[in-house]
Every structure is written in structure tokens, then in C-alpha cells.
Design an enzyme around this catalytic site. Structure first.
Site, short mmCIF file in Angstrom:
data_model
loop_
_atom_site.label_atom_id
_atom_site.label_comp_id
_atom_site.label_asym_id
_atom_site.label_seq_id
_atom_site.Cartn_x
_atom_site.Cartn_y
_atom_site.Cartn_z
N HIS A 1 -18.46 39.11 -3.97
CA HIS A 1 -17.77 39.12 -2.48
C HIS A 1 -18.36 40.11 -1.58
CE1 HIS A 1 -14.37 38.37 -0.21
NE2 HIS A 1 -14.07 39.74 -0.07
N ASP B 1 -13.62 33.48 0.38
CA ASP B 1 -15.15 33.08 0.62
C ASP B 1 -14.96 31.43 0.37
OD1 ASP B 1 -16.38 35.36 0.72
OD2 ASP B 1 -16.11 35.73 -1.29
N ILE C 1 -7.81 42.89 -4.20
CA ILE C 1 -8.59 42.77 -2.99
C ILE C 1 -9.35 43.97 -2.33
CG2 ILE C 1 -7.82 41.93 -0.45
CD1 ILE C 1 -5.49 40.61 -1.76
N ARG D 1 -13.34 30.07 3.56
CA ARG D 1 -14.43 29.68 4.87
C ARG D 1 -15.33 29.00 4.56
NH1 ARG D 1 -14.93 36.53 4.38
NH2 ARG D 1 -13.63 37.04 6.12
C1 LMR Z 1 -13.50 39.79 3.93
O1 LMR Z 1 -14.12 38.91 3.14
O2 LMR Z 1 -13.53 39.53 4.99
C2 LMR Z 1 -12.47 40.45 3.53
O3 LMR Z 1 -12.93 41.23 1.89
C3 LMR Z 1 -12.24 41.68 4.04
C4 LMR Z 1 -11.01 42.69 3.55
O4 LMR Z 1 -11.31 43.83 4.10
O5 LMR Z 1 -10.33 42.31 2.88
#
Ligand code: LMR
Length: 281
Positions: free
Chosen positions: A141, A114, A81, A117
Site C-alpha cells: 500500500h 487502491d 489503516i 482508485r
Molecule cells: C492513501 O492511500 O492515500 C492513504 O493511505 C492515506 C492515509 O493517510 O490513510
């Protein structure tokens, strides 16, 4: 403090039992016998921070955690992540290769947010029942490397050119929208945790033998000329069981152009991760 958090979670009436580990001295014992390792460690993006700033800190963190994963949980599914995922996944792959334990089927960049969203924004825009909406998101990403394939939305929906542009840009910029909204207090946390939990649950179902598990993820891939690429993958006990090449067929002109446009940026991010590991050895 971690003991308190573990106790807090242990009060939930689920079969999961939470153990706490603190610091580098407990890293090895935290990894022994683990089926799924999730790495969200590192700093979040803040307004004004460049991708390089983020990379320079997080790539070091991912590299040292991956050394411990390679030594102690080489057969685990690994979920990355830590951003920038487009570069930290190649960092992880190179560390595993150096340790002689790289299995590309089990290394995943988590791009589920993603997809989450995209489904949310499409359902809102088209007034659809959210639970039914699914939009594959391919590429990478970050920014323009995130490419929602709106033409492949299920259930099938039609979009005007204006809607495609508006939704695509909104999905691509959603992370930055939060970074700016939180004004220095970090990036996505709650929706990221939700998305990460979904990807862990899918992985556990696959490890449990469920033969019908599909998720988008940034993985080693032969779907394009890029060595890593996010797309829908079928998961099994071994990790990535199959890519779905048909997802990249029959793209609209808009999607095909956006796919070509994202490739140089994604390629540079991947190369940056690979050369980071080689420069240090
Ligand atoms: C995002 O897409 O907002 C994430 O990658 C944010 C994160 O810091 O994990």
C-alpha cells in the site's frame, strides 16, 4: 466534543448506535465485545516527510493500541489503516504473537482505497459504467508496491501499453497526489473513509455468514515468498477463508516485471515492522 460527534452520527436514520469513548482510560471499555476494530490512528503523511518519519510515530501508536486489542478483543477482525500499512501490519502481527493471540486470518491491512482508485481511474479512462468496474490490486500500500492488475479488470478491457503505464503510475501515486494537493493539511480522508467503510461492510457481511464476500487486503500470505502480501481474499466468519492463487497467474509481462520489482521494497518494509517490535522487547 466526541459526545457531540456521537450525537451527530446518532441522528442518522440507520440501525447503528454510536457510543463515544475518550482517552486511554476508556480504551479497554471501547474494545470489549467488539467484532471489528478499525485502527486509523496516527499522523498522516505531509509533503517532505519520509516513510521513516511516518513509521517512527505511527508504529508506536499501532503497537500500544494493538496491546489493548490483544487484551480486550482478541477475536475481532482488525483493520489497520495507519500508515505505512506495509510495516504497521507486521507490527500488529508481532504484538499479537507476543500476546499469544495471533490469528493471521483476522488481521487486515486496508488497501481498499487502491482498488477504489483503480476502478475510478479505469472507468474514467475507458468510459465505462463505474459501478461495474473492478480491478484487483496486489502487493502493498505505498508507491511501487501497489500493483493494479489491469489485465484482470472486469468487465474485460484492453489497454494500450501507454495506458497501462499511465494508469499504473497514477494509481501508485494517487496518495501522494493528495498529500501534495492538501499542502501539509494531511492525506486522503474522505476517499479513505469511503474505502474503509466498504471494507468494514464487507467484513460485517462475512461475519453475518454471507458466503460471497471478496476484497483485496494486505494479509499474511503464501502466494509469494513474502510473508505479507495484498491480494484478493475470500472472507468468511473466521476471517480470510481463502486466497485466490489464480489472480497471480497469467500476468502480462508488464505486471510480472512490476511484481518482481516491488518485492525487495515490500520485503524491507515488512522486516522493518517485525524488527521494530523485537528491538523494543
Ligand atoms: C492513501 O492511500 O492515500 C492513504 O493511505 C492515506 C492515509 O493517510 O490513510
Amino acid at each position: 466534543m466526541l459526545k457531540g460527534i456521537a450525537a451527530d452520527l446518532n441522528h442518522c436514520n440507520t440501525p447503528a448506535r454510536v457510543l463515544d469513548f475518550t482517552g486511554e482510560s476508556e480504551l479497554e471499555s471501547s474494545l470489549k465485545g467488539v467484532d471489528v476494530v478499525v485502527i486509523p490512528a496516527g499522523i498522516p503523511q505531509k509533503p517532505g516527510m519520509t516513510c521513516d518519519d511516518l513509521f517512527n510515530v505511527n508504529a508506536n501508536i499501532v503497537r500500544s493500541l494493538m496491546e489493548a486489542v490483544a487484551d480486550n478483543a482478541p477475536d475481532a477482525f482488525i483493520h489497520i489503516i495507519s500508515n505505512p500499512v506495509n510495516s504497521t501490519v507486521p507490527v500488529a502481527a508481532e504484538v499479537l504473537k507476543q500476546k499469544g493471540v495471533y490469528d493471521p486470518r483476522r488481521l487486515f491491512g486496508v488497501t481498499t482505497l487502491d482498488v477504489v482508485r483503480a476502478s475510478t481511474f479505469v472507468a474514467q479512462k475507458k468510459n465505462l459504467k463505474l459501478i461495474d468496474v473492478s480491478v484487483p490490486v496486489i502487493g502493498g500500500h505505498a508507491g511501487i508496491t501497489i500493483l493494479p492488475l489491469l489485465s484482470k479488470t472486469r468487465p474485460s478491457v484492453t489497454f494500450t501499453d501507454g495506458e497501462v503505464e499511465e494508469l499504473t503510475v497514477r494509481i501508485q501515486n494517487a496518495g501522494m497526489e493528495l498529500v501534495e494537493g492538501k499542502a501539509g493539511a494531511g492525506s486522503a480522508t474522505l476517499s479513505m473513509a469511503y474505502a474503509a467503510a466498504r471494507f468494514v461492510e464487507s467484513s460485517l457481511r462475512a461475519l453475518d455468514g454471507d458466503g460471497d464476500v471478496y476484497e483485496c487486503s494486505f494479509v499474511q500470505s503464501d502466494l509469494t515468498e513474502l510473508p505479507f502480501f495484498a491480494s484478493r481474499v475470500k472472507l468468511s466468519r473466521k476471517g480470510v477463508e481463502a486466497m485466490i492463487p489464480s489472480d497471480l497467474q497469467g500476468l502480462t509481462d508488464y505486471e510480472a516485471k512490476a511484481l518482481e520489482a516491488l518485492k525487495p521494497e515490500l520485503k524491507a518494509c515488512i522486516e522493518k515492522g517485525v524488527s521494530f517490535v523485537h528491538k523494543q522487547t
